[in-house]
Design a protein around this motif. Structure first.
Motif, PDB file in Angstrom:
ATOM      1  N   ASP A  26      14.945 -20.372  26.689  1.00 51.87           N
ATOM      2  CA  ASP A  26      15.793 -20.933  25.640  1.00 51.87           C
ATOM      3  C   ASP A  26      15.864 -19.992  24.443  1.00 51.87           C
ATOM      4  O   ASP A  26      14.859 -19.388  24.052  1.00 51.87           O
ATOM      5  CB  ASP A  26      15.241 -22.279  25.186  1.00 51.87           C
ATOM      6  N   GLU A  27      17.056 -19.866  23.866  1.00 54.40           N
ATOM      7  CA  GLU A  27      17.195 -19.135  22.606  1.00 54.40           C
ATOM      8  C   GLU A  27      16.508 -19.891  21.481  1.00 54.40           C
ATOM      9  O   GLU A  27      15.847 -19.304  20.631  1.00 54.40           O
ATOM     10  CB  GLU A  27      18.677 -18.967  22.246  1.00 54.40           C
ATOM     11  N   VAL A  30      12.470 -24.249  19.660  1.00 53.40           N
ATOM     12  CA  VAL A  30      12.010 -25.531  19.147  1.00 53.40           C
ATOM     13  C   VAL A  30      12.830 -26.685  19.723  1.00 53.40           C
ATOM     14  O   VAL A  30      12.297 -27.628  20.295  1.00 53.40           O
ATOM     15  CB  VAL A  30      12.064 -25.547  17.609  1.00 53.40           C
ATOM     16  N   ARG A  31      14.150 -26.615  19.601  1.00 50.74           N
ATOM     17  CA  ARG A  31      15.014 -27.709  20.059  1.00 50.74           C
ATOM     18  C   ARG A  31      15.366 -27.569  21.528  1.00 50.74           C
ATOM     19  O   ARG A  31      15.693 -28.531  22.199  1.00 50.74           O
ATOM     20  CB  ARG A  31      16.300 -27.772  19.237  1.00 50.74           C
ATOM     21  N   GLY A  32      15.389 -26.341  22.032  1.00 53.28           N
ATOM     22  CA  GLY A  32      15.762 -26.114  23.417  1.00 53.28           C
ATOM     23  C   GLY A  32      17.262 -25.917  23.579  1.00 53.28           C
ATOM     24  O   GLY A  32      18.047 -26.121  22.650  1.00 53.28           O
ATOM     25  N   ASN A  33      17.660 -25.506  24.776  1.00 57.87           N
ATOM     26  CA  ASN A  33      19.068 -25.320  25.123  1.00 57.87           C
ATOM     27  C   ASN A  33      19.356 -26.000  26.449  1.00 57.87           C
ATOM     28  O   ASN A  33      18.439 -26.395  27.171  1.00 57.87           O
ATOM     29  CB  ASN A  33      19.413 -23.833  25.239  1.00 57.87           C
ATOM     30  N   TRP A  34      20.657 -26.142  26.747  1.00 53.62           N
ATOM     31  CA  TRP A  34      21.039 -26.628  28.066  1.00 53.62           C
ATOM     32  C   TRP A  34      20.519 -25.663  29.128  1.00 53.62           C
ATOM     33  O   TRP A  34      20.468 -24.452  28.915  1.00 53.62           O
ATOM     34  CB  TRP A  34      22.554 -26.722  28.190  1.00 53.62           C
ATOM     35  N   ARG A 347      23.902 -22.293  23.810  1.00 50.52           N
ATOM     36  CA  ARG A 347      23.533 -20.959  23.349  1.00 50.52           C
ATOM     37  C   ARG A 347      24.563 -20.497  22.338  1.00 50.52           C
ATOM     38  O   ARG A 347      25.713 -20.917  22.377  1.00 50.52           O
ATOM     39  CB  ARG A 347      23.429 -20.002  24.529  1.00 50.52           C
ATOM     40  N   PHE A 348      24.132 -19.628  21.464  1.00 49.23           N
ATOM     41  CA  PHE A 348      24.953 -19.280  20.315  1.00 49.23           C
ATOM     42  C   PHE A 348      26.283 -18.662  20.714  1.00 49.23           C
ATOM     43  O   PHE A 348      27.301 -18.869  20.050  1.00 49.23           O
ATOM     44  CB  PHE A 348      24.181 -18.317  19.398  1.00 49.23           C
ATOM     45  N   GLN A 349      26.324 -17.904  21.786  1.00 46.87           N
ATOM     46  CA  GLN A 349      27.539 -17.193  22.164  1.00 46.87           C
ATOM     47  C   GLN A 349      28.353 -17.920  23.226  1.00 46.87           C
ATOM     48  O   GLN A 349      29.246 -17.333  23.834  1.00 46.87           O
ATOM     49  CB  GLN A 349      27.194 -15.783  22.646  1.00 46.87           C
TER      50      GLN A 349
END
Length: 689
Positions: A26-27, A30-34, A347-349
Motif C-alpha cells: 500500500d502507498e 496507515v489507511r491502506g489502499n484497494w 492510489r494517488f495516480q
C-alpha cells in the motif's frame, strides 16, 4: 514560469512507470489502499446501482413521458451528475481522506463533510430494514408454493381476491351462489357469493376463508401479494400513533443483515473490495435472465411500449424537467460521501477521470436496462389482470414487495424466479449499504486515529450494534410509518445543499485553477475544460434549480391513504435539518476558536490547512514543488510557527511533529527513516524561499 507540454515519449514513459496495484504494498501505510483497480470501480458501481434503479427510475420515467423523459434526464446527467462525481472522486483521491478530512482544503466548511456522515448514518438505519424485508422474502421463496400466490393463508381475509379471465366478448358476468372449486397450487378453494364484474376482460374471483356462503357481497379487492405484504410481513398497524409490538421474524432477519454487513466490512476495504466482485456483478446476471424470460411472456411488449414510447407533450411540463434533475441525486450517488470515501483508498495516480466517466454512464445504463426488465413483467401482469399498465405500475416498496412478487407467482417454476429476484435485490441493497456504512466509520476513524485506527474492527462491530438497536423500532407493526418519514425527509434537501456548496467551495474558495493543477499532478494531464465551467457555473445553477423546484413541489409525507399527524411532520423536518445544521455550526465554532481579527480568522479558515495535500511522501514533495510563490507567502503569513511543515503527516506509520523554525535536520536522531529526512530537508528548503 510556463511548463512545457510533455512529449508523446514522456507520456509513454510515465504510463509505463505507473505502478500496478495488484501485488504491491500500500502507498498509504496507515489507511491502506484497494487491493486491485477493479475493487474501487466495482465498489462505485455497486454503490451507485441501488434499489432506486430497480423501483424508482422505471416509475419516474413512465410517469414523466416514457422515452421523452430520457432527454432531460441525459441532459442533467451531463450537466450535473458527471461533474459532481468527478469532483468528489478527484479531491477524495488527492488527499486520501474521508468526507470530513477532505475539508482541509477549506476548514471553514468542514460541516459539509459531517453533514454527509449524518445523512449516511440515518439512511443506513432504514436501508438495512429494506435488506431485512428482502431476506425474509428470499427465505419464504424456498417453498413449493409461494405464500403470496393464493388466498388460502391465515393472514388472508374476505377481501383477498385473484383475477380470473373470462370471455373477451362478455360485458357482464354474474356468479350466483357457491362457485365451482378452483385448484390453486395450495389446494382446492371454494368461490362464494354473488359476484358481478363489468370488465370486458376479466373479473375478480373472491376466495372465502371462513367456509360460508355470502350473497351480494361488496368487495374491497386486494391481491394475495398485497395482503401478504400488509397483513403478514408488516402486520401493519393503524398509524404511527400505534407502532405495536416487534415482529420477531423481521427482528431475526435484521440481526442476520447486520451480521452480514459486519463480516463484509470488518477488514475495511480489504474485505469489502473482494465481496463486491460478486455483489456488483450478480445483479446484471439476474437482470439479463429476467429480461430474457420477461420478453417471452404474453403482454410484455405492451409494457415495454408504455415504458419507451415518448409522450412529447410532457417535455413542456416544468415538473418533468424538475423530476429528471432530481432523479440524478438518487442515481449517481453524489453528495452522500461514499464516492469520496471510496476514492480516498485509491492510489494517488489512479486515473480518476476515466472512472468518473464510466461509473455514471454505466449506472444510468443500468437504470434504463432495469426499466426493460420491470416493464416487460408489468406488461405481463397487466394482461393477466385485465388492467392497463398504468394501473399496475407503482414505485418504492410497493413495486418490489407487492407488484413484482405477484407477477413472479404467475410464472412457471415461480419459486426459482422469486429466489433470483430477491437475491438480486439483496446484492443491490448490500452494495449501497457498504458505501454508506464505510463513509460513516471511515470519517470517525480519520478524525480520531489515535484511538480508533488500531481498534477499527471493534469500532465497526460497535457501530453495527448501535445501528441495529436504532432500527428495532422499524421492525414493529407500525415501523414502516417511521421508515417513510426517514426516507421522505432525511436526504431530500441536504444532498442538494451539500453538492451546491461543494461546487462553490472548490471552484471559488479553493480555486478551480488550483484544483486543475492538483488533478494534473495525479493523472498527468488536466481534465477537459468543460468540467471547469461546469463547476463554476452550470452545475451550481442546475442544483439551485432542483432545490427551488423541489421546495415548491414538496408535499407532506404520506403512506398510501394514511396522512401523518402534525407532530410527525415536524419530526421529519427536524430530521432534515440535523444534517444541514453542522455546516453553520462548525463554521461558528472554528471562527470562535481561531485567534486574531475576525476577518483574518475567516480568511485563514477559508484557505487550505497546512497539512492539506497528498499523503504519500514522494507525491507530497511534488505537490510542495508545484505550489505557487503566492501560496508559499500565504503559509509564511498565516502559519509562521509551522512554515512549510506538515502538522500530522501519517506516512510509513510515522507521526511527524511540527518542525520549529530553529530545528534542523541534524537535531533529529540518526534512526530517523530516510523518507522523513528527505521530507524535512525539502521542507527546510521551502522555508528558505
Amino acid at each position: 514560469m510556463v511548463q512545457e507540454k510533455p512529449s508523446m515519449g514522456d507520456k509513454i514513459k510515465r504510463k509505463l512507470s505507473l505502478p500496478k496495484m495488484v501485488g504491491l504494498e500500500d502507498e498509504n501505510k496507515v489507511r491502506g489502499n484497494w487491493s486491485g483497480r477493479l475493487d474501487f470501480f466495482l465498489s462505485c458501481i455497486g454503490y451507485a446501482v441501488g434499489l432506486g434503479n430497480i423501483w424508482r427510475f422505471p416509475y419516474i420515467c413512465y410517469r414523466n413521458g416514457g422515452g421523452a423523459f430520457l432527454i432531460p434526464y441525459c441532459i442533467f446527467l451531463l450537466l450535473c451528475g458527471m461533474p459532481l462525481v468527478f469532483l468528489e472522486i478527484a479531491y477524495g483521491q488527492f488527499c486520501s481522506q474521508s468526507p470530513t478530512g477532505v475539508w482541509k482544503l477549506s476548514p471553514m466548511f468542514k460541516g459539509i463533510g459531517w453533514g454527509m456522515v449524518i445523512v449516511s448514518g440515518i439512511v443506513c438505519i432504514y436501508y438495512n430494514i429494506i435488506i431485512t424485508w428482502t431476506l425474509y422474502y428470499l427465505l419464504m421463496s424456498f417453498q413449493a408454493v409461494l405464500p403470496w400466490s393464493h388466498c388460502n393463508n391465515d393472514w388472508n381475509d374476505e377481501n383477498c381476491a385473484l383475477w380470473h379471465k373470462r370471455s373477451p366478448n362478455a360485458t357482464n358476468h354474474t356468479h350466483q351462489g357457491p362457485l365451482d372449486p378452483l385448484l390453486d397450487g395450495a389446494g382446492v378453494v371454494r368461490l362464494m357469493g354473488n359476484l358481478t364484474a363489468n370488465s370486458s376482460a376479466s373479473y375478480w374471483m373472491h376466495y372465502g376463508v371462513d367456509g360460508t356462503n355470502s350473497t351480494n357481497v361488496t368487495i374491497q379487492r386486494e391481491s394475495p401479494s398485497e395482503q401478504y405484504w400488509q397483513n403478514h410481513v408488516l402486520e401493519l398497524s393503524e398509524g404511527i400513533e400505534n407502532i405495536g409490538p416487534i415482529r420477531w421474524q423481521l427482528l431475526l432477519c435484521l440481526i442476520f443483515a447486520w451480521v452480514m454487513i459486519f463480516l463484509c466490512l470488518c477488514k475495511g476495504v480489504k474485505s469489502s473490495g473482494k465481496v463486491v466482485y460478486v455483489t456488483a456483478t450478480f445483479p446484471y446476471l439476474v437482470l439479463i435472465i429476467l429480461l430474457v424470460r420477461g420478453v417471452t411472456l404474453p403482454g410484455s411488449m405492451e409494457g415495454i411500449k408504455y415504458y419507451l414510447i415518448p409522450k412529447w407533450e410532457k417535455l413542456l411540463s416544468f415538473k418533468v424537467w424538475a423530476e429528471a434533475a432530481g432523479q440524478i441525486f438518487y442515481s449517481v450517488g453524489a453528495a452522500w460521501g461514499a464516492m469520496i470515501t471510496f476514492a480516498s483508498y485509491n492510489r494517488f495516480q489512479n486515473n480518476c477521470l476515466r472512472d468518473a466517466i464510466i461509473v455514471p454512464l454505466l449506472n444510468e445504463g443500468t437504470s434504463i436496462f432495469a426499466g426493460f426488465v420491470i416493464f416487460s413483467i408489468i406488461g405481463f401482469m397487466a394482461q393477466e389482470t385485465g388492467r392497463t399498465v398504468d394501473a399496475v405500475i407503482t414505485q418504492g416498496p410497493g413495486l418490489a414487495f407487492v407488484v413484482y412478487p405477484g407477477a413472479l407467482a404467475k410464472l412457471p417454476i415461480s419459486p426459482m424466479w422469486a429466489v433470483l429476484f430477491f437475491l438480486m435485490l439483496l446484492t443491490v441493497g448490500v452494495d449501497s449499504q457498504f458505501g454508506m456504512f464505510e463513509t460513516m466509520t471511515s470519517a470517525f476513524v480519520d478524525e480520531y486515529p489515535h484511538f480508533l485506527r488500531k481498534r477499527k474492527t471493534l469500532f465497526i462491530a460497535a457501530t453495527c450494534f448501535v445501528q441495529f438497536l436504532l432500527g428495532i423500532v422499524i421492525v414493529t407493526k407500525g415501523g414502516i410509518y417511521i421508515l417513510q418519514i426517514m426516507d421522505w425527509y432525511s436526504s431530500t434537501y441536504s444532498l442538494m445543499v451539500f453538492s451546491f456548496m461543494e461546487c462553490i467551495v472548490v471552484a471559488y474558495v479553493y480555486g478551480v485553477d488550483r484544483f486543475y493543477e492538483d488533478i494534473e499532478l495525479m493523472i498527468g494531464r488536466k481534465p477537459p475544460i468543460l468540467y471547469k465551467y461546469s463547476w463554476l457555473f452550470v452545475t451550481p445553477a442546475v442544483i439551485l434549480f432542483i432545490f427551488v423546484a423541489t421546495f415548491f413541489q414538496h408535499e407532506s409525507v404520506t403512506y398510501g391513504d394514511y396522512h401523518y399527524p402534525a407532530w410527525a411532520i415536524v419530526l421529519g423536518w427536524l430530521l432534515a435539518l440535523c444534517s444541514i445544521l453542522p455546516i453553520p455550526g462548525i463554521m461558528i465554532l472554528k471562527i470562535v476558536r481561531e485567534k486574531g481579527p475576525i476577518l483574518q480568522r475567516i480568511k485563514k479558515l477559508c484557505r487550505p490547512a497546512v497539512d492539506w495535500g497528498p499523503v504519500p511522501t514522494k507525491f507530497r514533495e511534488q505537490y510542495y514543488e508545484s505550489l505557487s510563490p503566492a501560496r508559499r507567502q500565504w503559509l509564511r503569513e498565516f502559519h509562521p510557527e509551522m512554515k512549510f511543515t506538515v502538522n500530522q503527516l501519517e506516512d510509513e506509520g510515522i507521526m511527524m511533529k511540527p518542525l520549529k523554525p530553529n530545528d534542523s535536520l541534524h537535531d533529529k536522531p540518526a534512526s530517523v527513516p530516510h523518507e522523513e529526512k528527505a521530507l524535512i530537508q525539502g521542507q527546510q528548503e521551502c522555508n528558505n524561499v
